[in-house]
Design an enzyme around this catalytic site. Structure first.
Site, PDB file in Angstrom:
ATOM      1  N   LEU A 101      -6.801   2.984  -4.005  1.00 25.94           N
ATOM      2  CA  LEU A 101      -5.542   3.724  -4.033  1.00 25.94           C
ATOM      3  C   LEU A 101      -5.019   3.611  -5.454  1.00 25.94           C
ATOM      4  CD1 LEU A 101      -3.710   2.610  -0.741  1.00 25.94           C
ATOM      5  CD2 LEU A 101      -4.813   4.804  -1.202  1.00 25.94           C
ATOM      6  N   ASP A 102      -4.422   4.686  -5.961  1.00 25.38           N
ATOM      7  CA  ASP A 102      -3.901   4.676  -7.328  1.00 25.38           C
ATOM      8  C   ASP A 102      -2.880   3.564  -7.520  1.00 25.38           C
ATOM      9  OD1 ASP A 102      -5.412   6.963  -7.810  1.00 25.38           O
ATOM     10  OD2 ASP A 102      -3.776   8.283  -7.208  1.00 25.38           O
ATOM     11  N   TYR A 103      -2.714   3.175  -8.762  1.00 25.27           N
ATOM     12  CA  TYR A 103      -1.759   2.122  -9.137  1.00 25.27           C
ATOM     13  C   TYR A 103      -0.378   2.393  -8.552  1.00 25.27           C
ATOM     14  CZ  TYR A 103       1.178  -0.707 -12.272  1.00 25.27           C
ATOM     15  OH  TYR A 103       2.101  -1.595 -12.780  1.00 25.27           O
ATOM     16  N   THR A 105       0.360   4.338  -5.969  1.00 24.58           N
ATOM     17  CA  THR A 105       0.307   4.750  -4.572  1.00 24.58           C
ATOM     18  C   THR A 105       0.277   3.508  -3.685  1.00 24.58           C
ATOM     19  OG1 THR A 105      -0.890   6.795  -5.078  1.00 24.58           O
ATOM     20  CG2 THR A 105      -1.053   5.976  -2.823  1.00 24.58           C
TER      21      THR A 105
END
Length: 242
Positions: A101-103, A105
């Protein structure tokens, strides 16, 4: 006794297909002897297995569900010293995230030390639904949401059709909450999809992964998966159409 390529995959060294390639290239040894045949079986606990000169330390497989907070890296370490997802677990096993998961998110993320299990879940042909809730700038029109539902063309290709539902709108702040279900795992895909329709994401959370959800959990919470959940995830991956 298990096939050698399966043992290598479960140890997280490589995918099963890559493990087969390593065996055929003579880069795998069992008890000091080079193995080049794919049918060879071994015991992960009793035999000494080396891949490119490095012994495999087979651990008992473990599986965890983390409610990843925003502002955390989906990795086992970070060169800049930022917090990573494995900081939330106190376990002896060397676990790693399944996908990422993105930083910025938050949401549901799986972690394991079972490389074969992770490869199953991340393989593009295994279409496991992932549900996100996005807060976006502006209020998307029905036509804009329909573009997401039908698939939208991005720089790296057209997206698969998505399920999209408008949850709420704030006319005063000109923002909207949208629920979107996808099964692809491309980098920053949900954010890029909303940018493509002119409604950048302000906040993003993954709420569901297959049948798993975050009910009763807070950011930073982690729990082990139940054996029945691991079994169902395997079945979900391998029985989905390619």
């Amino acid at each position: 006794m298990e096939r050698l390529q399966k043992i290598i995959a479960q140890a997280g060294i490589a995918s099963r297909r890559k493990a087969e390639q390593l065996i055929m290239e003579g880069k795998v040894k069992v008890n000091g002897e080079v193995v080049r045949e794919l049918g060879v079986k071994a015991s992960a606990n009793k035999d000494q297995i080396e891949v490119e000169g490095i012994p495999i330390d087979r651990e008992e497989p473990v599986y965890f569900l983390l409610y990843k907070p925003s502002g955390v890296i989906s990795s086992v370490k970070d060169e800049k010293g930022r917090k990573v997802v494995t900081d939330f677990l106190e376990v002896e096993q060397r676990v790693f995230p399944v996908g990422r998961l993105d930083y910025d998110t938050s949401g549901l993320l799986l972690l394991t030390n079972d490389g074969e299990f992770a490869n199953y879940l991340m393989h593009p042909k295994f279409k496991i639904d992932k549900v996100y809730v996005a807060k976006v700038k502006g209020i998307p029109s029905r036509e804009a949401l329909k573009r997401l539902q039908q698939g939208i063309r991005l720089d790296d290709g057209k997206t698969a059709p998505a399920k999209v539902k408008m949850m709420s709108i704030d006319k005063k702040k000109q923002t909207a909450i949208v629920r979107i279900t996808i099964h692809e795992g491309r980098n920053r895909l949900v954010r890029r999809m909303f940018e493509a329709i002119g409604h950048p994401v302000m906040k993003l959370k993954r709420e569901e992964y297959g049948f798993l959800n975050l009910r009763g959990m807070n950011p930073g919470d982690v729990r082990p998966l139940k054996p029945i959940e691991v079994k169902h995830l395997r079945e979900l991956a391998v029985t989905k159409p390619s």
